[in-house]
Design a protein around this motif. Structure first.
Motif, PDB file in Angstrom:
ATOM      1  N   THR A 178     117.061  30.002  28.355  1.00  0.00           N
ATOM      2  CA  THR A 178     115.738  29.640  28.861  1.00  0.00           C
ATOM      3  C   THR A 178     114.647  30.391  28.114  1.00  0.00           C
ATOM      4  O   THR A 178     113.618  29.828  27.724  1.00  0.00           O
ATOM      5  CB  THR A 178     115.642  29.948  30.365  1.00  0.00           C
ATOM      6  OG1 THR A 178     116.679  29.258  31.061  1.00  0.00           O
ATOM      7  CG2 THR A 178     114.293  29.526  30.918  1.00  0.00           C
ATOM      8  N   THR A 205     111.717  28.735  25.432  1.00  0.00           N
ATOM      9  CA  THR A 205     110.309  28.711  25.836  1.00  0.00           C
ATOM     10  C   THR A 205     109.461  29.749  25.094  1.00  0.00           C
ATOM     11  O   THR A 205     108.269  29.872  25.380  1.00  0.00           O
ATOM     12  CB  THR A 205     110.179  28.963  27.352  1.00  0.00           C
ATOM     13  OG1 THR A 205     110.794  30.223  27.671  1.00  0.00           O
ATOM     14  CG2 THR A 205     110.866  27.864  28.149  1.00  0.00           C
ATOM     15  N   LEU A 235     108.029  31.364  30.673  1.00  0.00           N
ATOM     16  CA  LEU A 235     106.741  31.060  30.045  1.00  0.00           C
ATOM     17  C   LEU A 235     105.666  32.055  30.497  1.00  0.00           C
ATOM     18  O   LEU A 235     104.888  32.562  29.687  1.00  0.00           O
ATOM     19  CB  LEU A 235     106.304  29.639  30.394  1.00  0.00           C
ATOM     20  CG  LEU A 235     107.019  28.498  29.664  1.00  0.00           C
ATOM     21  CD1 LEU A 235     106.675  27.160  30.304  1.00  0.00           C
ATOM     22  CD2 LEU A 235     106.632  28.478  28.195  1.00  0.00           C
ATOM     23  N   ALA A 269     112.213  28.039  33.768  1.00  0.00           N
ATOM     24  CA  ALA A 269     111.421  27.951  32.540  1.00  0.00           C
ATOM     25  C   ALA A 269     109.999  28.462  32.767  1.00  0.00           C
ATOM     26  O   ALA A 269     109.421  29.125  31.900  1.00  0.00           O
ATOM     27  CB  ALA A 269     111.381  26.505  32.036  1.00  0.00           C
ATOM     28  N   GLY A 315     110.129  22.542  29.212  1.00  0.00           N
ATOM     29  CA  GLY A 315     109.971  23.668  30.133  1.00  0.00           C
ATOM     30  C   GLY A 315     108.577  23.806  30.691  1.00  0.00           C
ATOM     31  O   GLY A 315     108.360  24.496  31.700  1.00  0.00           O
TER      32      GLY A 315
END
Length: 338
Positions: A218, A222, A290, A286, A108
């Protein structure tokens, strides 16, 4: 029920909570917008229109009437943050493909995520920290940090790093709502006061719409990596900003530490960049997750680090207090001598 107080007690809560709720809806009922249509669908999918209004309001909130010292301080912090993000992006591009890493612990991670997390400073938190641990001029440096909000500066950073090329119309289009708001806000102080109210109000709406582009898979994949990214933002940008504050802005480094964070608005950047440049589309979901984690991590760690630095080297340090006491004593000594 004290809902707002509870949300505000969470770092970046007005961004993170609606984002989480949007992700819940997209994970468990992904076709809700299409099912209801009309205004409900607009609320769920209207990221760009909502953001365009928000950028306009941010532009209107900025005043040209700032002292040269404030402009120098904010100019140094903003430019160094952008250059640091660009350099980090260039280095990352040597090892990471455009679509991001697809296996292992770094799954990711992408150049887009790194630049988006490092490029934008949490201006509201910075101003609050400087009001407590800095000077009035350092708090006023918030004025130019609003320029980092949104995709424009990330587009500039990607261009500086040679990682993407955007048509001039796209660059102008990304900045135009901000510029129009800025012009109106400076032509009429009443308009500035009126539109500034929209800055905070719009945040949960675009955050919810952004969340509807994410799902829990997702986010879970992450989570730990997002913590590492947040720590990297503090270490990497914090180091360059402290050095710039000391040697270029003639400060004591406190403002540099206070600016070492990720803005909540940075969460909006990956999907917008992906909608403009399709090559970033695979890495955008992703990257959004993050950056959202980095927002929380920096919101938790930057304040105590700033407080520690201020007590050791800044306005709360014994050395600074002694210097200020000496300055205050000089006029009294001059009067006594007369």
């Amino acid at each position: 029920m004290n809902i707002k107080k509870r949300i505000d007690s969470i770092p970046g809560g007005m961004m993170i909570v609606p984002l989480f709720l949007g992700a819940c809806l997209n994970t468990f009922a992904p076709n809700t917008g299409k099912f209801f249509g009309s205004f409900t669908n607009g609320l769920i999918t209207g990221t760009l229109p909502i953001l365009s209004v928000w950028f306009f309001c941010i532009g209107a909130s900025i005043s040209l009437k700032a002292t040269p010292l404030v402009l120098r301080k904010s100019g140094v912090l903003v430019s160094v943050k952008i250059i640091t993000a660009a350099l980090a992006g260039v280095v990352a591009s040597w090892f990471i493909p455009t679509e991001g890493i697809s296996s292992g612990f770094l799954t990711g991670l992408s150049v887009l995520a790194i630049i988006a997390a490092m490029n934008d400073t949490n201006g509201g938190m910075y101003m609050a920290l400087m009001q407590q641990y800095g000077t009035k001029e350092e708090a006023g440096a918030f004025c130019l940090m609003c320029l980092e909000s949104g995709p424009f500066m990330t587009m500039v950073t990607l261009g500086i790093a040679g990682l993407a090329v955007f048509p001039w119309q796209t660059m102008v289009g990304a900045l135009l709502p901000f510029v129009i708001g800025f012009a109106l806000g400076n032509l009429d102080k009443d308009l500035r006061a009126f539109f500034t109210q929209g800055v905070g109000v719009m945040v949960p709406f675009f955050a919810f719409a952004l969340g509807n582009n994410l799902n829990f898979t997702t986010i879970l994949n992450t989570g730990l990596l997002g913590i590492v990214l947040g720590l990297a933002v503090i270490v990497v940008t914090g180091t360059t900003l402290v050095l710039a504050d000391i040697f270029l802005a003639k400060g004591n480094g406190t403002a540099g530490i206070g600016a070492a964070s990720t803005a909540g608005a940075a969460v909006t950047v990956p999907p917008i960049i992906a909608s403009i440049e399709p090559s970033f589309a695979p890495s955008a979901p992703a990257a959004t997750a993050l950056v959202a984690t980095s927002v929380v991590v920096t919101a938790l760690l930057t304040p105590p680090l700033t407080a520690w630095w201020a007590r050791r080297f800044g306005v709360l340090s014994p050395r600074y207090q002694a210097a200020e006491a000496a300055k205050a004593a000089q006029p009294a000594q001059a009067v006594a001598a007369e």
